[in-house]
Scaffold this active site. Structure first.
Site, PDB file in Angstrom:
ATOM      1  CG  HIS A 122      -5.220  -2.168  -0.621  1.00 35.40           C
ATOM      2  ND1 HIS A 122      -4.381  -1.944  -1.943  1.00 35.40           N
ATOM      3  CD2 HIS A 122      -4.596  -1.666   0.283  1.00 35.40           C
ATOM      4  CE1 HIS A 122      -3.841  -0.978  -1.382  1.00 35.40           C
ATOM      5  NE2 HIS A 122      -3.748  -0.830   0.087  1.00 35.40           N
ATOM      6  CB  SER A 135      -1.011  -0.063   1.095  1.00 39.53           C
ATOM      7  OG  SER A 135      -2.080   0.799   1.196  1.00 39.53           O
ATOM      8  CG  ASP A 195      -6.229  -2.583  -4.652  1.00 40.34           C
ATOM      9  OD1 ASP A 195      -6.985  -2.122  -3.898  1.00 40.34           O
ATOM     10  OD2 ASP A 195      -4.934  -2.573  -4.213  1.00 40.34           O
TER      11      ASP A 195
END
Length: 718
Positions: free
Chosen positions: A695, A588, A663
């Site tokens: 994600h 991330s 995602d």
């Protein structure tokens, strides 16, 4: 540089030496969620602990046990699985298999609430019979039960419903596709986690209405159909049109809804909804799209009209309201407001007319959470970082004097739950030396009764040592906390490959006083394979105050990278670190940082694995992206400097980019566009997609992911 050997690491040294050959070696299934043996290597736990008034309830598989602090913490079985299932069978309601998800909503009644598909079942464990059933419609979601009126608010698709105490299911909204009611808005930013808010006596229901029809559709693709199917989702990117939110109030008596007259909702955020104790007013914070100006307003719920602007805040960078106001217990004229105005999140006492009475807490530390009041409302309980940015402790604060009394005494990170009267606390905590402990604390006596002290789940295994300490940031002044994991069978005469695990962004901290110092299972696994693992929380990360966080404003990735390089310089000063074999991994924001570090410092990092990375912040969503970067139009140089596509030509080492195929947080466009830029620049990164995953990669596929990352470092770094 300051260094402290964790007691955890020192203790593990006792397993080494001459007896190390008798210790087991970790497999990846032992340490990664989804692994076949993972559960055997997680600290023991007690699930579902909660308060029924001032009595602690301990749900288990086959029974519920009460623990009474007044009666020397005596444990008594109050209900068994057989008793409940017999009652469910009589009503033809099937059966349950454990008690872990039950609740006890009434402190004064022996009622247990059981959730089964499409039903909330209320079971009286005094007489052992079902007293009430609330039915909701098929596909109900976001259930929100109100004990004051016995109703459940819920959503089906994009509309809001109520199952009331009379057995009726009432449709509250009837909106077209693209308008969502009763669900979380603003992409869960600003502390928003739900979309419905019952009033204190249950006479009203406030709810969010979010119009997304002006937001661009993002083309997610379902590959499980024979011909791949497009499943568009709304994704407002930085600088583009965002959704428009309004707030409705449904009157249970009249069956009518009033929408608050807040004006044109375009480019505004409505957050932190709170009810006045008398149910006459609703309070929320309005934030402008630039997120540098907030206002707390009160509205009349019957007319929907604005009553007053109570508190106004501005900041040249951003303000970030995340907490609703909280009225004092038994006092409708005063409320507590949380603010970072002095650089740290603290509590302020205001009168109902918006006048500041006083600041309740103050210091170079943060209030993390407000848990509630004691019985008379003279004291409020807070969790804070006062002891250390690495810890969370519980305090009792006197509202008149401001005196703070520490409730949790053991070093570590505490998660606490207050009983109804505030006399007792369920305290869950871990530290570098304690995998997990659970205590019941008598606040007035200051005594703790231990319910669980988990043993070391790694006992019998060849386990690495962990050190924690501080280094100076790139500014030469600020202390940064680091965690260093040495390989198993560590030999200071050897040179080891090293992997930097990084996150680096806001609202996250990877180094803290928890079990393993906050290290993940994959880091322990890599250390068991002969790697040094290292992490440092750079400026821009959490729990250090507003100045520490805001230094990255409008230039994400620049200061953070400089601080990470200070960490690398520290690593290179260690005789056992091979300076020519340093890698980096993160997910991330950490994926962005991994890519960022590989491209800004191509001669430092030999290998990188970037998961779910942001590549171009103009592709990221409005609320988060614009808070830290402003818009692409107002900050073109900042967006350019943080755009990894423009730095693709700098790549020298081996870089693996991993992304979830659908995602919705960091859309796959980031990774695909980076691959295109690398092709154009004549660079050759590697790519791996996890189809169907969002994600995060979860389930058994997470073991596959961890193996994939390990293999990559083994091939190119080890």
């Amino acid at each position: 540089m300051k260094k402290l050997m964790m007691a955890f690491g020192a203790a593990l040294l006792l397993f080494g030496g001459a007896e190390a050959k008798n210790l087991k070696t970790f497999s990846i299934d032992d340490l990664i969620p989804g692994g076949a043996t993972y559960a055997q290597h997680t600290p023991e736990n007690i699930y579902g602990l909660q308060w029924w008034g001032d009595i602690c309830m301990k749900p288990d598989i086959d029974k519920v046990v009460s623990i009474n602090p007044v009666n020397k913490y005596k444990e008594t079985t109050v209900v068994t699985l057989e008793q409940v299932n017999n009652s469910l069978k009589e009503q033809k309601l099937g059966q349950i298999h454990h008690f872990y998800s039950v609740s006890f909503p009434f402190a004064e009644k022996k009622i247990m609430k059981i959730e089964i598909p499409q039903k909330s079942v209320f079971y009286d464990f005094g007489v052992h019979q079902i007293t009430k059933i609330i039915n909701v419609k098929e596909r109900a979601a976001n259930n929100d039960y109100c004990k004051e009126n016995g109703s459940v608010a819920y959503t089906i698709d994009n509309n809001l419903y109520i199952a009331d105490s009379k057995g009726q299911n009432i449709q509250i909204t009837n909106e077209p596709k693209g308008v969502v009611c009763g669900q979380s808005v603003h992409r869960n930013e600003f502390g928003i986690l739900k979309g419905t808010y019952w009033s204190p006596k249950g006479n009203y229901l406030a709810f969010y209405r979010m119009d997304e029809r002006m937001v661009a559709d993002y083309p997610f693709v379902d590959i499980d159909t024979r011909i791949a199917t497009e499943k568009p989702g709304k994704y407002p990117m930085a600088g583009m049109s965002s959704h428009e939110v309004t707030i409705g109030v449904y009157n249970m008596a009249t069956g009518k809804t009033v929408y608050l007259n807040a004006g044109n909702p375009k480019d505004r955020y409505f957050t932190n909804i709170a009810w006045g104790p008398d149910e006459k007013s609703l309070y929320f914070i309005e934030l402008n799209r630039d997120q540098n100006h907030s206002q707390l307003f009160s509205y009349n719920v019957e007319r929907g009209e604005k009553e007053k602007m109570l508190i106004e805040e501005s900041n040249p960078k951003y303000v970030e309201p995340q907490h609703p106001i909280l009225f004092l217990k038994g006092d409708n004229t005063k409320f507590i407001y949380q603010s970072q105005r002095d650089g740290f999140n603290h509590l302020y006492l205001y009168s109902i007319d918006g006048k500041l009475i006083k600041q309740i807490t103050k210091g170079n530390w943060l209030v993390k959470e407000v848990l509630g009041f004691d019985g008379k409302g003279d004291n409020i309980y807070i969790s804070s970082t006062e002891v250390s940015p690495l810890e969370v402790q519980l305090y009792k604060v006197n509202l008149k004097t401001g005196k703070r009394t520490r409730v949790t005494q053991v070093a570590g990170t505490h998660t606490t739950l207050l009983s109804t009267s505030g006399k007792y606390v369920i305290d869950r905590y871990s530290s570098t030396t304690a995998p997990r402990c659970i205590d019941l604390i008598d606040v007035n006596k200051g005594k703790a009764n231990n319910l669980l002290t988990a043993s070391n789940p790694y006992e019998g295994y060849n386990t690495p040592t962990i050190e924690m300490g501080t280094i100076k940031a790139e500014d030469g002044v600020t202390d940064l906390y680091y965690r260093l994991i040495k390989p198993v069978d560590f030999d200071p005469a050897k040179k080891y490959p090293t992997v930097v695990y990084v996150y680096g962004g806001p609202h996250a901290q990877v180094v803290n006083n928890t079990w393993l110092g906050g290290a993940r299972g994959w880091e322990i696994y890599m250390a068991s394979k002969g790697y040094v693992m290292f992490s440092v929380d750079n400026r821009g990360s959490e729990n250090r105050g507003l100045n520490f966080e805001q230094v990255t404003f409008r230039q994400l990735g620049v200061t953070e990278a400089k601080d990470q390089i200070k960490g690398v310089e520290f690593l290179k000063s260690l005789s056992f670190v091979d300076a020519n074999r340093i890698g980096v991994h993160g997910w991330s924001f950490g994926g962005f940082m991994t890519t960022n570090l590989m491209l800004r410092y191509p001669d430092v990092f030999k290998v990188g694995v970037a998961g779910g990375p942001v590549i171009d912040w103009s592709y990221y969503e409005v609320m988060y992206g614009e808070r830290y970067m402003d818009t692409p139009e107002s900050n073109p140089e900042g967006y350019k400097e943080s755009n990894m596509r423009l730095k693709a030509g700098n790549l020298k080492g081996h870089l693996l980019v991993i992304h979830g195929g659908v995602d919705p947080t960091c859309v796959p466009q980031h990774t695909y566009s980076f691959m295109k830029a690398c092709v154009e620049a004549g660079k050759y990164p590697d790519l791996f997609i996890y189809p169907g995953h969002e994600h995060g990669v979860v389930g058994k596929d997470r073991v596959h992911l961890s193996n994939k990352m390990t293999q990559y470092f083994d091939e190119f770094l080890k």
